[in-house]
Design an enzyme around this catalytic site. Structure first.
Site, mmCIF file in Angstrom:
data_model
loop_
_atom_site.group_PDB
_atom_site.id
_atom_site.type_symbol
_atom_site.label_atom_id
_atom_site.label_comp_id
_atom_site.label_asym_id
_atom_site.label_seq_id
_atom_site.Cartn_x
_atom_site.Cartn_y
_atom_site.Cartn_z
ATOM 1 N N ASP A 155 6.039 10.868 2.411
ATOM 2 C CA ASP A 155 6.470 9.494 2.735
ATOM 3 C C ASP A 155 6.440 8.605 1.484
ATOM 4 O O ASP A 155 7.098 7.579 1.443
ATOM 5 C CB ASP A 155 5.525 8.902 3.806
ATOM 6 C CG ASP A 155 5.919 7.480 4.218
ATOM 7 O OD1 ASP A 155 7.112 7.282 4.546
ATOM 8 O OD2 ASP A 155 5.048 6.589 4.226
ATOM 9 N N ALA A 188 0.261 8.988 1.281
ATOM 10 C CA ALA A 188 -0.656 8.024 0.646
ATOM 11 C C ALA A 188 0.060 7.311 -0.493
ATOM 12 O O ALA A 188 0.483 6.160 -0.339
ATOM 13 C CB ALA A 188 -1.895 8.737 0.156
ATOM 14 N N ARG A 189 0.237 7.988 -1.617
ATOM 15 C CA ARG A 189 0.927 7.398 -2.756
ATOM 16 C C ARG A 189 1.595 8.493 -3.567
ATOM 17 O O ARG A 189 1.019 9.571 -3.787
ATOM 18 C CB ARG A 189 -0.062 6.676 -3.682
ATOM 19 C CG ARG A 189 -0.395 5.270 -3.247
ATOM 20 C CD ARG A 189 0.824 4.346 -3.407
ATOM 21 N NE ARG A 189 0.561 3.010 -2.905
ATOM 22 C CZ ARG A 189 0.671 2.613 -1.630
ATOM 23 N NH1 ARG A 189 1.062 3.477 -0.705
ATOM 24 N NH2 ARG A 189 0.428 1.372 -1.276
ATOM 25 N N ASP A 220 -14.480 14.132 -0.049
ATOM 26 C CA ASP A 220 -14.555 12.718 -0.432
ATOM 27 C C ASP A 220 -15.957 12.483 -0.991
ATOM 28 O O ASP A 220 -16.927 12.361 -0.243
ATOM 29 C CB ASP A 220 -14.300 11.816 0.800
ATOM 30 C CG ASP A 220 -14.153 10.339 0.415
ATOM 31 O OD1 ASP A 220 -14.791 9.913 -0.558
ATOM 32 O OD2 ASP A 220 -13.399 9.637 1.097
ATOM 33 N N GLU A 247 9.821 5.155 -6.487
ATOM 34 C CA GLU A 247 10.487 4.549 -5.322
ATOM 35 C C GLU A 247 11.317 3.370 -5.832
ATOM 36 O O GLU A 247 10.852 2.635 -6.708
ATOM 37 C CB GLU A 247 9.437 4.057 -4.307
ATOM 38 C CG GLU A 247 8.620 5.192 -3.742
ATOM 39 C CD GLU A 247 7.526 4.727 -2.765
ATOM 40 O OE1 GLU A 247 7.473 3.527 -2.441
ATOM 41 O OE2 GLU A 247 6.716 5.571 -2.345
ATOM 42 N N GLY A 271 5.044 4.473 6.314
ATOM 43 C CA GLY A 271 3.751 4.665 6.978
ATOM 44 C C GLY A 271 3.270 3.423 7.711
ATOM 45 O O GLY A 271 2.642 3.500 8.767
ATOM 46 N N ALA A 272 3.554 2.255 7.139
ATOM 47 C CA ALA A 272 3.056 1.011 7.741
ATOM 48 C C ALA A 272 4.127 0.323 8.577
ATOM 49 O O ALA A 272 3.894 -0.775 9.096
ATOM 50 C CB ALA A 272 2.598 0.069 6.626
ATOM 51 N N HIS A 332 8.790 5.737 2.671
ATOM 52 C CA HIS A 332 7.556 4.917 2.631
ATOM 53 C C HIS A 332 7.457 4.012 3.869
ATOM 54 O O HIS A 332 7.399 2.777 3.747
ATOM 55 C CB HIS A 332 7.500 4.083 1.343
ATOM 56 C CG HIS A 332 6.110 3.627 1.002
ATOM 57 N ND1 HIS A 332 5.693 3.360 -0.273
ATOM 58 C CD2 HIS A 332 5.022 3.382 1.798
ATOM 59 C CE1 HIS A 332 4.431 2.951 -0.269
ATOM 60 N NE2 HIS A 332 3.997 2.960 0.992
HETATM 61 N N1 LIG Z 1 2.441 5.504 3.644
HETATM 62 C C1 LIG Z 1 2.023 4.297 3.879
HETATM 63 O O1 LIG Z 1 2.790 3.399 4.188
HETATM 64 C C2 LIG Z 1 0.552 4.000 3.791
HETATM 65 C C3 LIG Z 1 -0.069 3.208 4.764
HETATM 66 C C4 LIG Z 1 -1.448 2.970 4.653
HETATM 67 C C5 LIG Z 1 -2.153 3.495 3.588
HETATM 68 N N2 LIG Z 1 -1.493 4.213 2.641
HETATM 69 C C6 LIG Z 1 -2.220 4.792 1.525
HETATM 70 O O2 LIG Z 1 -3.131 5.747 2.021
HETATM 71 C C7 LIG Z 1 -4.242 5.855 1.147
HETATM 72 C C8 LIG Z 1 -5.522 5.731 1.957
HETATM 73 O O3 LIG Z 1 -5.578 4.472 2.587
HETATM 74 P P1 LIG Z 1 -6.884 4.035 3.381
HETATM 75 O O4 LIG Z 1 -6.569 2.780 4.069
HETATM 76 O O5 LIG Z 1 -7.409 5.188 4.131
HETATM 77 O O6 LIG Z 1 -7.853 3.752 2.149
HETATM 78 P P2 LIG Z 1 -9.443 3.813 2.174
HETATM 79 O O7 LIG Z 1 -9.874 3.060 0.967
HETATM 80 O O8 LIG Z 1 -9.965 3.412 3.495
HETATM 81 O O9 LIG Z 1 -9.773 5.358 1.970
HETATM 82 C C9 LIG Z 1 -9.629 6.021 0.755
HETATM 83 C C10 LIG Z 1 -10.706 7.089 0.684
HETATM 84 O O10 LIG Z 1 -10.454 7.876 -0.485
HETATM 85 C C11 LIG Z 1 -11.710 8.214 -1.043
HETATM 86 N N3 LIG Z 1 -11.513 8.572 -2.450
HETATM 87 C C12 LIG Z 1 -11.291 7.726 -3.488
HETATM 88 N N4 LIG Z 1 -11.163 8.442 -4.627
HETATM 89 C C13 LIG Z 1 -11.312 9.729 -4.283
HETATM 90 C C14 LIG Z 1 -11.289 10.932 -5.018
HETATM 91 N N5 LIG Z 1 -11.079 10.940 -6.343
HETATM 92 N N6 LIG Z 1 -11.475 12.096 -4.356
HETATM 93 C C15 LIG Z 1 -11.683 12.103 -3.016
HETATM 94 N N7 LIG Z 1 -11.732 10.995 -2.268
HETATM 95 C C16 LIG Z 1 -11.546 9.820 -2.894
HETATM 96 C C17 LIG Z 1 -12.544 6.979 -0.847
HETATM 97 O O11 LIG Z 1 -13.930 7.295 -0.906
HETATM 98 C C18 LIG Z 1 -12.121 6.535 0.541
HETATM 99 O O12 LIG Z 1 -12.974 7.055 1.530
HETATM 100 C C19 LIG Z 1 -4.036 4.778 0.095
HETATM 101 O O13 LIG Z 1 -3.384 5.352 -1.015
HETATM 102 C C20 LIG Z 1 -3.089 3.808 0.757
HETATM 103 O O14 LIG Z 1 -2.385 3.066 -0.172
HETATM 104 C C21 LIG Z 1 -0.172 4.498 2.738
HETATM 105 O O1 LIG Z 2 4.487 -1.338 3.445
HETATM 106 C C1 LIG Z 2 4.000 -1.466 2.333
HETATM 107 O O2 LIG Z 2 4.252 -2.389 1.550
HETATM 108 C C2 LIG Z 2 3.014 -0.420 1.858
HETATM 109 C C3 LIG Z 2 2.250 0.174 2.964
HETATM 110 C C4 LIG Z 2 1.198 1.150 2.533
HETATM 111 O O3 LIG Z 2 1.652 2.009 1.576
HETATM 112 C C5 LIG Z 2 -0.080 0.505 2.101
HETATM 113 O O4 LIG Z 2 -0.489 0.663 0.968
HETATM 114 O O5 LIG Z 2 -0.699 -0.155 2.933
#
Ligand SMILES: NC(=O)c1ccc[n+]([C@@H]2O[C@H](COP(=O)([O-])OP(=O)(O)OC[C@H]3O[C@@H](n4cnc5c(N)ncnc54)[C@H](O)[C@@H]3O)[C@@H](O)[C@H]2O)c1
Ligand SMILES: O=C(O)CC[C@@H](O)C(=O)O
Length: 540
Positions: free
Chosen positions: A267, A242-243, A181, A272, A292-293, A290
Site C-alpha cells: 500500500d 506501513a511505509r 519489536d 509516491e 490504509g487510512a 496508500h
Molecule cells: N498505509 C497507511 O495508510 C497507514 C496507516 C496507519 C499507519 N501507517 C504506518 O504504519 C506504521 C505503524 O503505525 P502505528 O500507528 O502502529 O505506529 P506505532 O508507533 O503505534 O507502532 C510502531 C511500532 O514499531 C516499533 N518499532 C519501532 N522501530 C522498530 C524497529 N527498528 N524494529 C522493530 N520494531 C520497531 C515500535 O516499538 C512500535 O511498537 C507507521 O509507519 C505508520 O506510518 C500506515
Molecule cells: O493518509 C495519510 O496521509 C497517511 C496515512 C498513514 O500512512 C499514516 O501515516 O497515518
C-alpha cells in the site's frame, strides 16, 4: 486589531475538520480570526508560495514538510500531520525553529490493520486477478486457486497500534502470530498473544507471511533488504502497509522475479505517487495507492482530532499528541491547564520588573503534581519569561533550547499542598547578592488565579490586562496624585491595590487598567512627587 491566523490545508480532510475550525466550540474558541486556505492536492510550487505567510499547516502524506518548505515558512508555528507517520516532516528543523508538530496516532489504526488483512486475503486468494478475469467474461476456476491462512505463520515487525491489531485479526484466521519489536515490554506480546522473537533473524526464519508495521526512520529504512528477504523460507509473502522504503523495493523485485518470494501486497511506496513501475506491474504483486487510512471512520476521527489539536495549539494550550514537545505527554486536567497559564503569566510578569542581568530562574510550586505535570509548569514558566525577553518565536517546543542558548539556568522545586490552594513563586536571580526579584501567585479551587506577592509586598489582584507596578514612599496624597494624573490621560482604573512594608516606609501599588496603555503615560507617572518607580507590565 484582531489578528488573522492563516491555516493552510494541503491534504484532503473530512468535513468535520473544517466545521470545527469554522465553528469552534466555546471550550476551544480562539481569539484570532482564521483564514483557511484549503488546497488538497495542490502542486508543490503553489504550496511553497502559500506557506510564506502561513501560521498553521495541516498536511497529509503527499506534502513533504522538508527544509525547503520550512525555511520559506516565516510565520509557521504549527505543523499538524493528519495521520500517524511523520517521516516526511523534518522534525529536527521544526523543533529548532520552535514549530510544534502534532499528529493523530491511533485514529486510523483499525483501518490500516483491516487493509493489511484485506491485502493478505486478496493476495493468497488472487481476488483482484480473479475479479478482472471474471468481469471480462472469463470463468476459470483452476487458475485462481489459492492458499489458506489457517495454520500459517505471520511475522509482524513492530507490534504497535497497527501491528497488534493485525496480530488480533490474524489470530481470528487461526494463524500463528510471531512478532519482533525490541521497544515494548513482554506484557504487550502476552496481551496480544504474539510469540516474542528476540531478533529479526529469528522472526524471518519462521514466518510464511512477513508484515511490517514500524515507522520509517534511519533505523528502519531498508531494514528488509535482500539479505533479510533471503533469510525467509522460500515461498514466503511480504506485506507493506506501513511505509515505502522499509522493504527495499529493488530487492523485493529481485526475489519475486526469482520466485523465492511468491507474492507481495503493498500500500505504501518509496516514490509516491510514482512507484517503481516493474514492481507494481509484477504479476505476483497487488497494490493500492496508500489508502490504509482512507475510510470514512478513520478520516472522521483524524479530521476531528487534528482540528482540536490546532485549536488547542492556537489557544496556547498543550496539545494531546505532540510529536516534538520535550517530555510532555498529555495535559491531564483542566486544573493543570489553568495552573500552566498562571505559571506563564507569573514568569512573564517577572521578566518585566528587574534591572539586572539574570542568571538563574527558579519556580517553586506548592501543589501535588506528578513529574509530567510539573514539567508542564516548568515549560510554561520558561515560555512566559522568554517570550517577553526574546525576539525569537518561543513555544513549548523550543523554550528549553532557547533558555540553554541564553546561558540561563532553571531550577524547579515542589512542596506538597494540603489545601485546595496551589501556589507558585517565580524568582529571578542575578549574579550580585541583592539581585533578586520574586512574583508569587495563588490558584484557588483550580479556577481563581491571583497575583499574591511581589518581593515582600502582598497583593490579591487578577493577572490580566496591562498593569502598572509602582513603588513610592508611603506619604499622604500619592494615590490622589496618581488617580488624577491617570484620569487626565484618559486612563480608566479597573483595580488599585496598595501594599506597604511599614507605616511611613515603602509602598508598592498595582494598578490594573482598562485597555492599552501608552508607555509615555507611565513615564509621566515617574515625575510625580514621592514616586520611586513606575513600570508597565503587559502581555498578561
Ligand atoms: N498505509 C497507511 O495508510 C497507514 C496507516 C496507519 C499507519 N501507517 C504506518 O504504519 C506504521 C505503524 O503505525 P502505528 O500507528 O502502529 O505506529 P506505532 O508507533 O503505534 O507502532 C510502531 C511500532 O514499531 C516499533 N518499532 C519501532 N522501530 C522498530 C524497529 N527498528 N524494529 C522493530 N520494531 C520497531 C515500535 O516499538 C512500535 O511498537 C507507521 O509507519 C505508520 O506510518 C500506515
Ligand atoms: O493518509 C495519510 O496521509 C497517511 C496515512 C498513514 O500512512 C499514516 O501515516 O497515518
Amino acid at each position: 486589531m484582531e489578528k488573522t491566523v492563516k491555516i493552510l490545508i494541503t491534504g484532503k480532510l473530512h468535513d468535520i475538520a473544517l466545521k470545527l475550525l469554522n465553528n469552534q466550540p466555546s471550550e476551544l474558541a480562539v481569539s484570532e480570526s482564521l483564514k483557511i486556505v484549503y488546497i488538497p492536492d495542490a502542486p508543490r510550487d503553489i504550496i511553497l508560495k502559500e506557506i510564506e505567510d502561513t501560521h498553521v499547516l495541516i498536511s497529509r502524506s503527499e506534502t513533504d514538510v522538508d527544509a525547503e518548505l520550512l525555511r520559506k515558512a516565516k510565520k509557521l508555528s504549527v505543523v499538524a500531520r493528519a495521520a500517524v507517520g511523520y517521516g516526511n516532516i523534518d522534525c529536527d528543523l521544526a523543533t529548532e525553529m520552535g514549530i510544534l508538530v502534532v499528529n493523530t496516532p491511533g485514529k486510523n489504526t483499525n483501518s490500516a490493520a483491516e487493509l493489511t488483512m484485506g491485502l493478505l486475503l486478496a493476495l493468497v486468494r488472487k481476488i483482484p486477478q480473479a475479479h478482472m478475469s471474471t468481469s471480462a467474461g472469463g470463468w476459470n476456476r483452476h487458475k485462481f486457486s489459492g492458499t489458506e491462512l489457517g495454520d500459517k505463520t505471520i511475522g509482524i515487525v513492530g507490534l504497535g497500534n497497527v501491528g497488534h491489531r493485525v496480530a488480533k485479526f490474524a489470530k481470528g484466521f487461526d494463524m500463528r502470530v510471531i512478532a519482533y519489536d525490541p521497544y515494548i515490554s513482554e506484557d504487550v506480546f502476552r496481551k496480544n498473544q504474539a510469540e516474542r522473537k528476540n531478533t529479526l533473524e529469528e522472526l524471518l526464519a519462521e514466518c510464511d507471511v512477513l508484515s511490517v508495521h514500524v515507522p520509517l526512520n534511519k533505523e528502519t529504512k531498508g531494514m528488509i533488504s535482500l539479505v533479510e528477504l533471503k533469510k525467509m523460507r522460500k515461498g514466503g509473502i511480504i506485506l507493506n502497509a506501513a511505509r515505502g522504503g522499509i522493504v527495499a523495493e529493488r530487492a523485493l523485485l529481485e526475489v519475486l522475479n526469482e520466485g523465492y518470494i511468491v507474492g507481495a501486497a503493498i500500500d505504501t511506496f518509496d516514490n509516491e505517487p510514482k512507484p517503481l513501475q516493474e514492481l507494481i506491474a509484477h504479476p505476483n504483486v497487488i497494490v493500492t495507492p496508500h489508502i490504509g487510512a482512507s475510510t470514512a471512520e478513520a478520516q472522521y476521527r483524524i479530521g476531528e482530532t487534528i482540528a482540536i489539536q490546532v485549536l488547542k495549539a492556537l489557544r496556547g494550550e498543550i496539545v494531546d499528541y505532540p510529536v516534538n514537545l520535550p517530555h510532555v505527554s498529555l495535559l491531564g486536567s483542566n486544573d493543570l491547564k489553568v495552573f500552566s497559564v498562571l505559571s506563564e503569566k507569573v514568569s512573564r510578569f517577572g521578566a518585566q520588573i528587574f534591572d539586572f542581568q539574570p542568571a538563574i530562574l527558579k519556580l517553586t510550586v506548592k501543589a501535588n503534581l506528578n513529574k509530567e505535570d510539573l514539567q508542564v509548569l516548568k515549560l510554561s514558566a520558561i515560555k512566559g519569561f522568554l517570550s517577553h525577553a526574546s525576539e525569537e518565536f518561543v513555544s513549548y517546543v523550543n523554550a528549553e533550547k532557547i533558555l540553554q542558548r541564553k546561558g540561563l539556568e532553571f531550577e524547579i522545586e515542589m512542596t506538597p499542598s494540603s489545601s485546595a490552594k496551589n501556589e507558585l513563586l517565580f524568582e529571578v536571580y542575578g549574579k550580585g547578592t541583592s539581585e533578586k526579584i520574586s512574583v508569587g501567585a495563588v490558584l484557588y479551587d483550580g479556577k481563581f488565579a491571583r497575583l499574591s506577592s511581589i518581593n515582600d509586598f502582598l497583593f490579591e489582584i487578577e493577572l490580566d490586562n496591562d498593569l502598572i507596578v509602582m513603588q513610592n514612599h508611603d506619604r499622604p496624597g500619592v494615590i490622589g496624585d496618581v488617580g488624577s494624573y491617570l484620569a487626565k490621560n484618559n486612563v480608566n482604573i479597573a483595580q488599585f491595590e496598595l501594599s506597604r512594608n511599614r507605616r511611613g516606609g515603602m509602598a508598592m501599588s498595582l494598578i490594573r487598567i482598562d485597555g492599552d496603555l501608552e508607555s509615555e503615560v507611565v513615564a509621566g507617572l515617574r515625575k510625580l512627587p514621592n514616586l520611586i518607580s513606575a513600570r508597565l507590565v503587559s502581555g498578561l
